[in-house]
Design a protein around this motif. Sequence first.
Motif, PDB file in Angstrom:
ATOM      1  N   PRO A 107       3.199   0.002  -8.453  1.00  0.00           N
ATOM      2  CA  PRO A 107       3.228  -0.236  -7.004  1.00  0.00           C
ATOM      3  C   PRO A 107       1.909  -0.782  -6.473  1.00  0.00           C
ATOM      4  O   PRO A 107       1.905  -1.596  -5.557  1.00  0.00           O
ATOM      5  CB  PRO A 107       3.513   1.143  -6.414  1.00  0.00           C
ATOM      6  CG  PRO A 107       4.045   1.961  -7.514  1.00  0.00           C
ATOM      7  CD  PRO A 107       3.617   1.359  -8.800  1.00  0.00           C
ATOM      8  N   TYR A 108       0.782  -0.331  -7.046  1.00  0.00           N
ATOM      9  CA  TYR A 108      -0.503  -0.729  -6.475  1.00  0.00           C
ATOM     10  C   TYR A 108      -0.881  -2.162  -6.824  1.00  0.00           C
ATOM     11  O   TYR A 108      -1.920  -2.645  -6.402  1.00  0.00           O
ATOM     12  CB  TYR A 108      -1.615   0.254  -6.887  1.00  0.00           C
ATOM     13  CG  TYR A 108      -1.790   0.469  -8.367  1.00  0.00           C
ATOM     14  CD1 TYR A 108      -2.650  -0.318  -9.108  1.00  0.00           C
ATOM     15  CD2 TYR A 108      -1.098   1.487  -9.017  1.00  0.00           C
ATOM     16  CE1 TYR A 108      -2.806  -0.113 -10.464  1.00  0.00           C
ATOM     17  CE2 TYR A 108      -1.246   1.696 -10.365  1.00  0.00           C
ATOM     18  CZ  TYR A 108      -2.113   0.900 -11.089  1.00  0.00           C
ATOM     19  OH  TYR A 108      -2.264   1.112 -12.435  1.00  0.00           O
TER      20      TYR A 108
ATOM     21  N   GLU B 261      -0.759   4.583  -3.226  1.00  0.00           N
ATOM     22  CA  GLU B 261      -0.464   3.659  -4.319  1.00  0.00           C
ATOM     23  C   GLU B 261       0.102   2.352  -3.771  1.00  0.00           C
ATOM     24  O   GLU B 261      -0.242   1.267  -4.239  1.00  0.00           O
ATOM     25  CB  GLU B 261       0.544   4.310  -5.273  1.00  0.00           C
ATOM     26  CG  GLU B 261       0.177   4.102  -6.719  1.00  0.00           C
ATOM     27  CD  GLU B 261       1.244   4.632  -7.650  1.00  0.00           C
ATOM     28  OE1 GLU B 261       1.599   3.909  -8.576  1.00  0.00           O
ATOM     29  OE2 GLU B 261       1.718   5.771  -7.436  1.00  0.00           O
ATOM     30  N   ASP B 262       0.941   2.478  -2.759  1.00  0.00           N
ATOM     31  CA  ASP B 262       1.544   1.294  -2.145  1.00  0.00           C
ATOM     32  C   ASP B 262       0.470   0.389  -1.544  1.00  0.00           C
ATOM     33  O   ASP B 262       0.614  -0.821  -1.509  1.00  0.00           O
ATOM     34  CB  ASP B 262       2.522   1.738  -1.056  1.00  0.00           C
ATOM     35  CG  ASP B 262       3.277   0.578  -0.449  1.00  0.00           C
ATOM     36  OD1 ASP B 262       4.095  -0.003  -1.178  1.00  0.00           O
ATOM     37  OD2 ASP B 262       3.027   0.241   0.715  1.00  0.00           O
ATOM     38  N   LEU B 263      -0.624   1.011  -1.078  1.00  0.00           N
ATOM     39  CA  LEU B 263      -1.691   0.236  -0.443  1.00  0.00           C
ATOM     40  C   LEU B 263      -2.701  -0.286  -1.471  1.00  0.00           C
ATOM     41  O   LEU B 263      -3.772  -0.751  -1.106  1.00  0.00           O
ATOM     42  CB  LEU B 263      -2.397   1.081   0.611  1.00  0.00           C
ATOM     43  CG  LEU B 263      -1.537   1.378   1.843  1.00  0.00           C
ATOM     44  CD1 LEU B 263      -2.121   2.507   2.668  1.00  0.00           C
ATOM     45  CD2 LEU B 263      -1.380   0.137   2.706  1.00  0.00           C
TER      46      LEU B 263
ATOM     47  N   LYS C  87      -2.775  -5.550   5.009  1.00  0.00           N
ATOM     48  CA  LYS C  87      -3.014  -6.301   3.768  1.00  0.00           C
ATOM     49  C   LYS C  87      -2.268  -7.629   3.749  1.00  0.00           C
ATOM     50  O   LYS C  87      -2.287  -8.319   2.746  1.00  0.00           O
ATOM     51  CB  LYS C  87      -2.593  -5.456   2.556  1.00  0.00           C
ATOM     52  CG  LYS C  87      -3.467  -4.244   2.364  1.00  0.00           C
ATOM     53  CD  LYS C  87      -3.173  -3.545   1.070  1.00  0.00           C
ATOM     54  CE  LYS C  87      -3.782  -4.300  -0.094  1.00  0.00           C
ATOM     55  NZ  LYS C  87      -3.726  -3.535  -1.348  1.00  0.00           N
TER      56      LYS C  87
ATOM     57  N   GLU D 280      -9.820  -1.621   1.675  1.00  0.00           N
ATOM     58  CA  GLU D 280     -10.913  -1.131   0.826  1.00  0.00           C
ATOM     59  C   GLU D 280     -10.534  -1.226  -0.647  1.00  0.00           C
ATOM     60  O   GLU D 280     -11.390  -1.438  -1.507  1.00  0.00           O
ATOM     61  CB  GLU D 280     -11.237   0.330   1.177  1.00  0.00           C
ATOM     62  CG  GLU D 280     -12.024   0.463   2.466  1.00  0.00           C
ATOM     63  CD  GLU D 280     -12.050   1.887   2.984  1.00  0.00           C
ATOM     64  OE1 GLU D 280     -11.549   2.796   2.293  1.00  0.00           O
ATOM     65  OE2 GLU D 280     -12.576   2.083   4.103  1.00  0.00           O
ATOM     66  N   GLN D 281      -9.248  -1.075  -0.942  1.00  0.00           N
ATOM     67  CA  GLN D 281      -8.810  -1.150  -2.339  1.00  0.00           C
ATOM     68  C   GLN D 281      -8.998  -2.557  -2.894  1.00  0.00           C
ATOM     69  O   GLN D 281      -9.177  -2.737  -4.085  1.00  0.00           O
ATOM     70  CB  GLN D 281      -7.342  -0.731  -2.476  1.00  0.00           C
ATOM     71  CG  GLN D 281      -7.015   0.616  -1.883  1.00  0.00           C
ATOM     72  CD  GLN D 281      -7.935   1.711  -2.364  1.00  0.00           C
ATOM     73  OE1 GLN D 281      -8.259   1.780  -3.548  1.00  0.00           O
ATOM     74  NE2 GLN D 281      -8.402   2.548  -1.459  1.00  0.00           N
TER      75      GLN D 281
ATOM     76  N   PHE E  74      -7.756   1.560   4.672  1.00  0.00           N
ATOM     77  CA  PHE E  74      -7.576   2.067   3.302  1.00  0.00           C
ATOM     78  C   PHE E  74      -7.121   0.987   2.319  1.00  0.00           C
ATOM     79  O   PHE E  74      -7.710   0.813   1.255  1.00  0.00           O
ATOM     80  CB  PHE E  74      -6.579   3.228   3.317  1.00  0.00           C
ATOM     81  CG  PHE E  74      -6.458   3.931   1.991  1.00  0.00           C
ATOM     82  CD1 PHE E  74      -7.300   4.978   1.678  1.00  0.00           C
ATOM     83  CD2 PHE E  74      -5.500   3.548   1.060  1.00  0.00           C
ATOM     84  CE1 PHE E  74      -7.204   5.625   0.460  1.00  0.00           C
ATOM     85  CE2 PHE E  74      -5.402   4.189  -0.163  1.00  0.00           C
ATOM     86  CZ  PHE E  74      -6.254   5.232  -0.458  1.00  0.00           C
ATOM     87  N   GLY E  75      -6.081   0.273   2.693  1.00  0.00           N
ATOM     88  CA  GLY E  75      -5.555  -0.757   1.796  1.00  0.00           C
ATOM     89  C   GLY E  75      -6.548  -1.877   1.553  1.00  0.00           C
ATOM     90  O   GLY E  75      -6.648  -2.419   0.450  1.00  0.00           O
TER      91      GLY E  75
ATOM     92  N   ALA F 201       3.691  -6.150  -1.863  1.00  0.00           N
ATOM     93  CA  ALA F 201       4.607  -5.648  -0.839  1.00  0.00           C
ATOM     94  C   ALA F 201       4.015  -4.359  -0.305  1.00  0.00           C
ATOM     95  O   ALA F 201       3.446  -3.577  -1.069  1.00  0.00           O
ATOM     96  CB  ALA F 201       5.976  -5.374  -1.452  1.00  0.00           C
ATOM     97  N   ASN F 202       4.102  -4.141   0.991  1.00  0.00           N
ATOM     98  CA  ASN F 202       3.637  -2.876   1.548  1.00  0.00           C
ATOM     99  C   ASN F 202       4.781  -2.221   2.292  1.00  0.00           C
ATOM    100  O   ASN F 202       5.695  -2.876   2.774  1.00  0.00           O
ATOM    101  CB  ASN F 202       2.444  -3.078   2.478  1.00  0.00           C
ATOM    102  CG  ASN F 202       1.178  -3.383   1.686  1.00  0.00           C
ATOM    103  OD1 ASN F 202       0.469  -4.325   1.972  1.00  0.00           O
ATOM    104  ND2 ASN F 202       0.921  -2.608   0.652  1.00  0.00           N
ATOM    105  N   MET F 203       4.678  -0.902   2.365  1.00  0.00           N
ATOM    106  CA  MET F 203       5.805  -0.131   2.879  1.00  0.00           C
ATOM    107  C   MET F 203       5.361   0.707   4.067  1.00  0.00           C
ATOM    108  O   MET F 203       4.271   1.266   4.072  1.00  0.00           O
ATOM    109  CB  MET F 203       6.310   0.782   1.762  1.00  0.00           C
ATOM    110  CG  MET F 203       7.529   1.556   2.117  1.00  0.00           C
ATOM    111  SD  MET F 203       8.419   1.927   0.584  1.00  0.00           S
ATOM    112  CE  MET F 203       9.487   3.201   1.138  1.00  0.00           C
TER     113      MET F 203
ATOM    114  N   PHE G  58       8.335   2.198  -6.805  1.00  0.00           N
ATOM    115  CA  PHE G  58       8.367   3.646  -7.010  1.00  0.00           C
ATOM    116  C   PHE G  58       9.494   4.055  -7.955  1.00  0.00           C
ATOM    117  O   PHE G  58       9.497   5.151  -8.493  1.00  0.00           O
ATOM    118  CB  PHE G  58       8.504   4.383  -5.684  1.00  0.00           C
ATOM    119  CG  PHE G  58       7.355   4.140  -4.763  1.00  0.00           C
ATOM    120  CD1 PHE G  58       6.050   4.311  -5.214  1.00  0.00           C
ATOM    121  CD2 PHE G  58       7.549   3.715  -3.469  1.00  0.00           C
ATOM    122  CE1 PHE G  58       4.974   4.072  -4.388  1.00  0.00           C
ATOM    123  CE2 PHE G  58       6.482   3.474  -2.629  1.00  0.00           C
ATOM    124  CZ  PHE G  58       5.191   3.649  -3.091  1.00  0.00           C
TER     125      PHE G  58
END
Lengths: 316, 393
Positions: B102-103, A218-220, B180, B131-132, B128-129, B107-109, B82
């Motif tokens: 979050p999506y 979800e974060d990504l 990202k 591709e979103q 992955f990120g 910001a990324n964690m 979150f």
Amino acid sequence: MASDGKSVGKGVGTSVGDGRLGRLLVPAVPFLWLGALFLAPVAIVLKIALSDATIAQPPYLPVFDWSEGWTAILDALGALDIENFALLTEDPLYWRAALSSLRIAAISTVLLLLLGYPMAYAMAKAPEKLRPVLVMLVILPFWTSFLIRVYAWIGILKPEGLLSALLLHLGLIDEPLAIMNTETAVFVGIVYSYLPFMVLPLYATLEKLDATLLEAAEDLGCPPWKAFWRITVPLSLPGVAAGALLCFIPIVGEYVIPELLGGSDTLMLGKTLSDEFFKNRDWPLASAVAIVLLVIVVGPIMVYRDIETRRMERAR
Amino acid sequence: MTAAAEGRKRDTLAIGAVRRNFAPWADPAAVPLIRFEKVTKRFGEATAVEDLSLDIYEREFFCLLGPSGCGKTTLMRILAGFEEPTSGRVTLAGRDLIGVPPYRRPANMMFQSYALFPHMSVEKNIAFGLEQEKLPKGEIAARVAEMLRLVQLEPFARRRPDQLSGGQRQRVALARALAKRPKVLLLDEPLDALDKKLREETQFELMDLQVKLGMTFLVVTHDQEEAMTMADRIAVMDRGRIVQVATPGEIYEQPATRYVAEFIGDVNILEGRIGQGEGGRWHIAAPEAPRGLLVDGGGDGVAPGRQVAVALRPEKLRLLQDEPAPGTPNVLAGEVWDIGYLGDWTIYLVKLASGRTIRVSRANATRFVERPITWEDKVFVTFAPEAGVILTR
């Protein structure tokens, strides 16, 4: 400490030999168990399958005479009589029964998966305190005899049964349900009976799934419904495989459910086997069917074992 | 000199240029990138974050420091989306984040457990990120290659996470979060799972990377050494509140409270009552120092008659074998109770008559000492007025 142990071993030479015997004895127990209770019965069934039917007690001719010793056994092997297996390939009844068994097992497994996955998922997502209760509820039906539970379905599914009465009362149908003694009833019975075998392995995998992986997705930038398909589903595949095979394998050989809920047109190998055995008293042919069933089912088991070992290796 | 070494040297110079005059928090015209405004978060009865306000500026390397359960992780999770705050406002680059999932946050964690997808290869994890965002395939591949180069994992692109070492996994997690190009990178205990040596190396690599990418980093950690090494500024947290926000140097030398002084580094605390003021200094009557203390002026609330604590860092204390001239203040008499020899430093534990132990550290600047101090020696601990910090809280 280690050197102490070594000196003791050297000093008492026989203890080494005893240890080796003990090490052989431990695996010998499960091997004996398997041999006596699994391999020997299969060998007996195979021997019967190779013999000819007759009207006698027991109703088959011996393949060889034990009293004649090794020569008789070797002779019998030389002129191996596989006519029962040949008959299975020739008579379309058996082909149809085998294919029908596989088809019913496959469809049932898919239905079980469609029903069991959401259940297992909901259980895994339930509050931690509630989960043992939910697992208990899934296991609870096992406390009643399987046979009684399948009988109970007759009371529900028959035209004058509970389900029919309820639907008539609600006005959803105009005439009594006609699903008893059809394949639909067989599917209902199978899905009901095997659901715990699908839900429990799925629940075990889903419950162990690391929730932070979904947070990371979800974060990504991955919305939760998409993360379900990209993360949850692929990571639960071992559970899907376990559940599917745990259901598929016994359903192929299922006898009680089609016998009680199915009609005369519901062909399944288990039923055919019992008909040959009890109605036709053709033990050799019934044994041949049993051997074929075993072979059909061994395939998926090997696949399952392969998946399991690979998963274990990865876990290491 | 090899090309790589030369490149490294240039990077180091660049860090100096960037870090030297970097202090947007001191500039009243600067607009913060991240603002927490009166944020409170409650879980049932428990309050994790209480009425907390904090500004973080662009390109800052910011550390949230505190013991476990102080609310630092909750604060970061609020920023990541979150957790939703019970009350208060959070903005990122002027945009209100409340209610944004979050999506959809820029910001990324990097997770403490790394949270790498076990069924995907290293490159798939990093992609992955991207591709979103539905970027074109070619661009994703280029960006993944760039990230792999950045964290030096090119040979491992096709491995799965379980085939990597802990340090390599940490790099994958970092590359995945950086891919990202987020406005802010959140790092939750990023070095916790690494061994000590690797941790130190990685600290400097993270600082390098942050300057090179010009990104804002927010790190949560309970390790004060880690925070001191890496951060531009540190927020020390205690039970859901921020106790002090300052640069590592200020935090260490001018702790705002006794809690901060004791949390960061080693400290000796003497209690006393403020007496006369004298040219920006205060006389303090402390039962453990018969000659009295004379300490540089503290902050608010320092007034005659006030009960205060005086914080003394071990390395700012001197150890004398001969009694100082009469009349000099800041003398504590005691006996060497224990000695810890660390090679570069020696730690002396000096027991005062009151029974309290004072920690004194001394750099071993010479190889031989004429009159070494040894166990049970009578010694005098002294310090300059500017060595002490008066704490009213």
